[in-house]
Design an enzyme around this catalytic site. Structure first.
Site, PDB file in Angstrom:
ATOM      1  CG  HIS A 133       2.184  -4.394   9.340  1.00 13.48           C
ATOM      2  ND1 HIS A 133       2.098  -5.737   9.059  1.00 13.48           N
ATOM      3  CD2 HIS A 133       1.948  -3.741   8.178  1.00 13.48           C
ATOM      4  CE1 HIS A 133       1.822  -5.886   7.768  1.00 13.48           C
ATOM      5  NE2 HIS A 133       1.720  -4.694   7.220  1.00 13.48           N
ATOM      6  CD  GLN A 193      -3.260   0.402   2.018  1.00 11.00           C
ATOM      7  OE1 GLN A 193      -3.281  -0.711   2.510  1.00 11.00           O
ATOM      8  NE2 GLN A 193      -4.156   1.313   2.308  1.00 11.00           N
ATOM      9  CB  SER A 249       2.309  -5.055   3.817  1.00 11.20           C
ATOM     10  OG  SER A 249       1.175  -5.034   4.649  1.00 11.20           O
ATOM     11  CG  LEU A 250      -1.014  -4.927  -0.537  1.00  8.28           C
ATOM     12  CD1 LEU A 250      -1.431  -5.516  -1.869  1.00  8.28           C
ATOM     13  CD2 LEU A 250      -1.652  -3.569  -0.359  1.00  8.28           C
ATOM     14  NE  ARG A 258      -3.149  -8.205   4.845  1.00 10.09           N
ATOM     15  CZ  ARG A 258      -2.342  -7.162   4.666  1.00 10.09           C
ATOM     16  NH1 ARG A 258      -2.727  -6.173   3.866  1.00 10.09           N
ATOM     17  NH2 ARG A 258      -1.182  -7.087   5.282  1.00 10.09           N
ATOM     18  CD  GLN A 318       1.345  -9.592   5.798  1.00 10.37           C
ATOM     19  OE1 GLN A 318       0.185  -9.274   6.005  1.00 10.37           O
ATOM     20  NE2 GLN A 318       1.856  -9.752   4.593  1.00 10.37           N
TER      21      GLN A 318
END
Length: 317
Positions: free
Chosen positions: A207, A10, A94-95, A119, A256
């Site tokens: 996170h 992102q 991440s994503l 998510r 994660q």
């Protein structure tokens, strides 16, 4: 010369991304159509026409970035490229791990889109608006940032969450948690000698332990989709080790959500394990820039436009 593919997270989104891929490659266009069908809406229209503030919403940006990454990969594959034969590892920020895993066949593109929509919504809903925050800390050692987070967690409200969310390399760390604690930690980092401590315009404390409700949602969501061993091992954000085991991958994806994105260590791991070239597959050039700051011995490339697809095909053979 070993190659790894990385997939952006992102912040790399922009209105219009992936449009020239869809125009140049029917296989790329079909990815956007598949994502639209999976979500029951024209996400592709939002990706290509905006508005930017709607595209930037977490629930939209996450599947949108995955769609562009997979469109770029399908464009490569339409010209005979084989991920299994040409790439040693995949990784995602991440994503971007979901993009990497869809690219490697762990889940379908449709399931990846649905998982990322879940998510994004779950991460947004985990913490009431205004209660969490994130800040970028530039030019301070990790140990000093961790000390500032620990001090701020006790000083703002005993037991408040404040932790390192992203270790992006190049002297850039991102902290995340309760707003008061993050604001105090940013101030402490400045006092400890950080070049900059910048509060980020984000909608939630990603996170961090405050995302635990979202982790629980993702555990259930991942349990409900078909999974297969990826054709290329993925280097996990959580462990910085490669794996092809579907059950372990699913566990790491749940962890994660609340764990640190260890991107600096990931790039360092690639350098220590024979990777000569890192390609960033999808929108933007963020990961390529980070990689150059972390390890200048690793060559970088981007594959996010039709011209970049052609250049990668020529380089990769």
């Amino acid at each position: 010369m070993a190659v790894a593919f990385t997939f952006p997270g992102q912040g790399s989104q922009s209105v219009g991304m992936g449009k020239d891929l869809a125009d140049a490659f029917p296989e790329a266009r079909r990815v956007f159509e598949e994502v639209d069908a999976a979500l029951g809406e024209k996400l592709s229209k939002l990706i290509w026409e905006g508005p930017e503030e709607t595209l930037t919403l977490t629930a939209n940006a996450q599947p949108a970035l995955m769609a562009v990454s997979l469109a770029a990969l399908r464009a490569l594959e339409s010209r005979g490229f084989s991920l299994k034969d040409k790439v040693s590892y995949v990784a995602g920020h991440s994503l971007g791990e979901y993009s990497a895993l869809a690219a490697a066949g762990f889940v379908s593109v449709a399931d990846a889109a649905r998982l990322l929509r879940v998510r994004g919504n779950a991460m947004q809903a985990a913490v009431p608006a205004g209660e969490g925050a994130m800040a970028a800390i530039i030019g301070l050692e990790q140990a000093d940032v961790e000390a500032a987070c620990a001090e701020a967690a006790q000083g703002s409200a005993k037991g408040a969450v404040c932790q390192i969310a992203n270790d992006n390399g190049g002297g850039q760390l991102v902290i995340s948690g309760a707003r008061a604690a993050v604001e105090l930690a940013a101030k402490l980092c400045t006092e400890k000698g950080a070049k900059r401590a910048l509060m980020l315009q984000v909608s939630a404390p990603f996170h961090s332990a405050m995302m635990m409700p979202a982790a629980d949602v993702m555990r259930d969501a991942l349990a409900g989709v078909a999974k297969a061993a990826p054709v290329v091992p993925i280097v996990s954000n959580v462990t910085v080790t490669p794996t092809s085991d579907p059950d372990e991958i699913a566990r790491r994806l749940v962890e994660q959500v609340v764990a640190r994105v260890r991107w600096r260590e990931t790039v360092e791991w690639f350098g220590q394990n024979g990777i000569a070239t890192l390609y960033e597959v999808g929108a933007g050039k963020v990961l390529s820039g980070l990689a150059r700051r972390i390890n200048r011995d690793i060559a970088t490339g981007t594959i996010g436009t039709a011209a970049e697809v052609e250049a990668a095909l020529a380089a990769l053979g």
